[in-house]
Structures are given as structure tokens and as C-alpha cells.
Design an enzyme around this catalytic site. Structure first.
Site, PDB file in Angstrom:
ATOM      1  N   LYS A   1       0.824  -1.214   0.000  1.00 45.49           N
ATOM      2  CA  LYS A   1       0.000   0.000   0.000  1.00 45.49           C
ATOM      3  C   LYS A   1       0.853   1.257   0.000  1.00 45.49           C
ATOM      4  CE  LYS A   1      -4.350  -1.637   1.939  1.00 45.49           C
ATOM      5  NZ  LYS A   1      -5.314  -1.566   3.046  1.00 45.49           N
TER       6      LYS A   1
ATOM      7  N   LYS B   1      -4.600  -9.792  -7.492  1.00 44.75           N
ATOM      8  CA  LYS B   1      -5.803 -10.119  -6.738  1.00 44.75           C
ATOM      9  C   LYS B   1      -7.005  -9.320  -7.276  1.00 44.75           C
ATOM     10  CE  LYS B   1      -6.625  -8.315  -2.616  1.00 44.75           C
ATOM     11  NZ  LYS B   1      -7.693  -8.158  -1.636  1.00 44.75           N
TER      12      LYS B   1
ATOM     13  N   LYS C   1     -11.383  -4.254  -5.057  1.00 45.98           N
ATOM     14  CA  LYS C   1     -12.304  -3.120  -5.232  1.00 45.98           C
ATOM     15  C   LYS C   1     -11.602  -1.930  -5.851  1.00 45.98           C
ATOM     16  CE  LYS C   1     -14.140  -3.762  -0.643  1.00 45.98           C
ATOM     17  NZ  LYS C   1     -13.798  -3.257   0.671  1.00 45.98           N
TER      18      LYS C   1
HETATM   19  P1  ADP Z   1     -10.412  -5.350  -1.341  1.00 47.96           P
HETATM   20  O1  ADP Z   1      -9.038  -5.974  -1.305  1.00 47.96           O
HETATM   21  O2  ADP Z   1     -11.155  -5.664  -2.577  1.00 47.96           O
HETATM   22  O3  ADP Z   1     -10.385  -3.890  -0.989  1.00 47.96           O
HETATM   23  P2  ADP Z   1     -11.093  -5.877   1.413  1.00 47.96           P
HETATM   24  O4  ADP Z   1      -9.671  -5.619   1.738  1.00 47.96           O
HETATM   25  O5  ADP Z   1     -12.101  -4.936   1.939  1.00 47.96           O
HETATM   26  O6  ADP Z   1     -11.227  -6.034  -0.169  1.00 47.96           O
HETATM   27  O7  ADP Z   1     -11.439  -7.355   1.878  1.00 47.96           O
HETATM   28  C1  ADP Z   1     -12.573  -7.759   2.595  1.00 47.96           C
HETATM   29  C2  ADP Z   1     -12.520  -9.274   2.797  1.00 47.96           C
HETATM   30  O8  ADP Z   1     -12.564  -9.934   1.532  1.00 47.96           O
HETATM   31  C3  ADP Z   1     -11.225  -9.765   3.472  1.00 47.96           C
HETATM   32  O9  ADP Z   1     -11.513 -10.894   4.262  1.00 47.96           O
HETATM   33  C4  ADP Z   1     -10.368 -10.133   2.299  1.00 47.96           C
HETATM   34  O10 ADP Z   1      -9.376 -11.081   2.647  1.00 47.96           O
HETATM   35  C5  ADP Z   1     -11.394 -10.730   1.356  1.00 47.96           C
HETATM   36  N1  ADP Z   1     -10.963 -10.579  -0.043  1.00 47.96           N
HETATM   37  C6  ADP Z   1     -10.718  -9.415  -0.684  1.00 47.96           C
HETATM   38  N2  ADP Z   1     -10.349  -9.634  -1.948  1.00 47.96           N
HETATM   39  C7  ADP Z   1     -10.348 -10.980  -2.112  1.00 47.96           C
HETATM   40  C8  ADP Z   1     -10.040 -11.837  -3.204  1.00 47.96           C
HETATM   41  N3  ADP Z   1      -9.672 -11.341  -4.374  1.00 47.96           N
HETATM   42  N4  ADP Z   1     -10.143 -13.168  -3.009  1.00 47.96           N
HETATM   43  C9  ADP Z   1     -10.517 -13.683  -1.831  1.00 47.96           C
HETATM   44  N5  ADP Z   1     -10.823 -12.932  -0.748  1.00 47.96           N
HETATM   45  C10 ADP Z   1     -10.736 -11.605  -0.876  1.00 47.96           C
END
Ligand code: ADP
Ligand code: TRP
Length: 333
Positions: free
Chosen positions: A113, A196, A199
Site C-alpha cells: 500500500k 488479486k 475493489k
Molecule cells: P479489497 O481488497 O477488494 O479492498 P477488502 O480488503 O475490503 O477487499 O477485503 C474484505 C474481505 O474480503 C477480506 O476478508 C479479504 O481477505 C477478502 N478478499 C478481498 N479480496 C479478495 C479476493 N480477491 N479473493 C478472496 N478474498 C478476498
């Protein structure tokens, strides 16, 4: 002691199938296991990146709607917002005073980040895992269902809990275990099988949002990157994009990647993509409709759910924080 489950998502935008298959679906399924469940909307975490106040407020309501639409039942789970439960921020400070800097320096998410836009780097990004440890330890969570990317943070929470327990000479904190979904632990981008699904990725074609229409799902899967190797084989090393689509199909259908491979080996890429689209539409359409209904018409209901959850969360968090204060020599009235 009975199982306590706690998890959370940052209200920072629309949720996607990575969040659902990787995390929230597990939360919903676990509600039937007899555990006590706490699902938090971690709005303090969302402040680590600049967000317009109105957008943050909207995202909180949207995230609450998404939790319920994904099957979180407020009768079975405590659904609450982090910021009104001040114990989270308070415990974070105390834990921060007992967390060696070396442990934080190892956090890979922090390293990623802080590479993005250096102007935006702030103390909050660095101490974020300590706040997450506070979220977990306040509720004596035994299990924390998350995607793979959060595992390291839960391991840090365990290390902090063990260190503090050792230091105060009592079992002040319960040691949490991460719980990671099998096929969906790390759902990858539809544009690049080594990134990955997220969002915050600039291209909306990289993810399937839980609010996408059936047509959007169709077009996104149709345009999802594959490769020029004929046939459908599960080979994560050499065919990362195809392997990702196979794992998504497996997660959506409750089968293994090798079962998917066996079923579609002879079929063309487009037949497989059609089948995958159908699977995704079957899961996403009811969630999308639920989010829309709750978000458009159910705001009062969402606020009431959050307020009720907050009361229940505060009871547990307040008790833990009083014990911690006593143990470290701050009096708790
Ligand atoms: P992002 O990375 O999209 O901003 P968050 O960090 O808010 O999402 O993640 C919220 C939850 O969803 C966490 O438990 C995170 O580990 C899971 N998560 C986020 N992206 C993925 C992904 N691509 N595959 C599996 N789990 C995910
Ligand atoms: N850091 C997590 C994420 O970005 C969100 C989070 C904050 C969380 N506190 C938590 C997850 C406590 C599980 C438990 O996805």
C-alpha cells in the site's frame, strides 16, 4: 469455550465475488454452526485512505445492505459499525505500546500500500494491523474467516495476544485462528491472473461486483483474459487466468478444480465461459436484488440493525477493555 467468530470488511466501495466467496459466504454459512458471530463494518480502517465524508457514509450503508443480502442474519449475528464502539481505538493504543516495530515492518500489505502513492502514506496505514488486532481480541474471537491476503494480519494478532498474555501473566486474550476458504482464498483479477481481484483496481472489467447486472457478468466473463493453449486444463503456474476461472467455477459450485477440469476438458473455452456465467448469475442475482432493495428502501432498517448490533458489541468490548486496563495498570472504574 464456545466458538466466537469475528470478521469485517472496510466500507470503501462496492463488494465483489472475491469478497463474497473468500469471506462473506463463509460468515453466512457459519451462522448455522452454533458459534457467536460478530460482523463489523470497519469504518475506522477506511480512513487510512482519503475518502469523501458522504461517500464513506454511503459505503457504510451499502456494506450493511451487502452483509444482509449475502445471508448475514441479524437475529443470528451481531452486525455493527466499528467507529461508535470506542473500545476498538482505545485498545489499539494499548496494543500499539506492546507491539514491536519489527513485527509491523514485516506486513506485506503495508509494503504494497505504501508503494502506491507516497504522498498518501500516513501513520494509520502502518498501525492498521494493530487496530485489526484490537477488533479481533476485544471479542475473544476464536475464528476469523478472511481471504488469504489477511492471514498475515491475523497471525500478527495472535502474536500480539500471546505477547500481552505473557507480559501480564494471565490469559487476557483468546488466541484467534484464521479461517480461509479453500478454492476462493484468493480470487484473482479477470484481466491479470497474477493480481488479486480488488475493489480498488482501476478497471471494472477486472472484477465481478455483487451489484453487476446479468449482462455485465456475461460481458465481463466473455472478455476475461485466457490464453491460446487449447482445451481446459488446471495449471496455475502456466495458465494463471484459466486456473482462476476454474477456481471461481469450483467455488461457485462446491466442487474441486480437478472436477471442473474433468467436466469441461473437451468443451471449448466459450462453452466453459457460458457455464461459468450461469453459475455466477445464479449466486449474484439474488444478492444484487437484495442489496438494491435494502439500500434503496430499507435504510431505516439498516440503521436499526447497526444500532442494535452496536449495543451488543459494546457490552462485550467494554468488558474486555476493562480487564485489559486493570491488567496493565490503568484503573477501570
Ligand atoms: P479489497 O481488497 O477488494 O479492498 P477488502 O480488503 O475490503 O477487499 O477485503 C474484505 C474481505 O474480503 C477480506 O476478508 C479479504 O481477505 C477478502 N478478499 C478481498 N479480496 C479478495 C479476493 N480477491 N479473493 C478472496 N478474498 C478476498
Ligand atoms: N483488514 C481487513 C481487510 O482489509 C478488514 C478488517 C479489519 C478485518 N478488522 C478486521 C477482518 C478484523 C477481520 C477481522 O479486509
Amino acid at each position: 469455550m464456545s466458538e466466537r467468530v469475528l470478521s469485517g470488511v472496510q466500507p470503501t466501495g462496492r463488494l465483489h465475488i472475491g469478497n463474497y466467496y473468500g469471506a462473506i459466504r463463509q460468515w453466512a454459512a457459519g451462522q448455522e454452526s452454533g458459534a457467536e458471530n460478530f460482523f463489523c463494518i470497519v469504518d475506522l480502517h477506511a480512513l487510512t485512505v482519503p475518502t469523501a465524508p458522504e461517500a464513506l457514509r454511503e459505503s457504510v450503508l451499502y456494506t450493511a445492505a451487502a452483509y444482509l443480502a449475502c445471508g448475514i442474519d441479524p437475529q443470528k449475528s451481531v452486525v455493527f459499525r466499528q467507529s461508535p464502539v470506542a473500545e476498538h481505538a482505545e485498545l489499539q493504543w494499548i496494543l500499539g505500546c506492546m507491539t514491536p516495530l519489527g513485527w509491523l515492518n514485516r506486513m506485506t500489505q503495508f509494503k504494497e500500500k505504501t508503494q502506491r502513492d507516497k504522498q498518501l502514506n500516513c501513520l494509520g496505514l502502518y498501525s492498521y494491523p494493530v487496530l485489526m488486532a484490537a477488533d479481533i481480541l476485544l471479542y475473544h474471537a476464536t475464528r476469523v474467516p478472511v481471504g488469504e491476503d489477511q492471514k498475515q494480519h491475523i497471525e500478527l494478532a495472535r502474536d500480539i495476544a500471546l505477547a500481552v498474555n505473557g507480559r501480564v501473566g494471565q490469559e487476557l486474550f483468546t488466541i484467534p485462528e484464521p479461517a480461509v476458504a479453500r478454492e476462493a482464498a484468493r480470487v484473482m483479477s479477470l484481466r491479470d491472473g497474477r493480481e488479486k481481484m480488488s475493489k480498488s483496481a482501476p478497471s471494472d472489467y477486472s472484477r465481478i461486483n455483487l451489484t453487476d447486472s446479468d449482462d455485465e457478468i456475461f460481458f465481463k466473463i466473455a472478455r476475461a483474459k485466457t490464453d491460446s493453449i487449447p482445451g481446459l486444463t488446471y495449471d496455475p503456474e502456466n495458465r494463471p487466468e484459466v486456473a482462476n476461472l476454474i477456481r471461481i467455477y469450483a467455488a461457485a459450485s462446491g466442487v474441486t478444480p480437478s472436477q471442473v477440469e474433468a467436466e469441461y476438458e473437451g468443451a471449448g473455452a466459450s462453452a466453459f465461459k457460458h457455464a461459468l456465467t450461469d453459475r455466477l448469475v445464479a449466486d449474484v442475482a439474488p444478492i444484487r436484488d437484495g442489496i438494491r432493495r435494502l439500500y434503496d428502501d430499507g435504510r431505516a432498517h439498516l440503521l436499526a440493525v447497526l444500532r442494535e448490533g452496536e449495543g451488543k458489541a459494546r457490552e462485550v468490548a467494554g468488558r474486555t477493555l476493562r480487564e485489559v486496563k486493570e491488567a496493565v495498570g490503568l484503573w477501570a472504574e
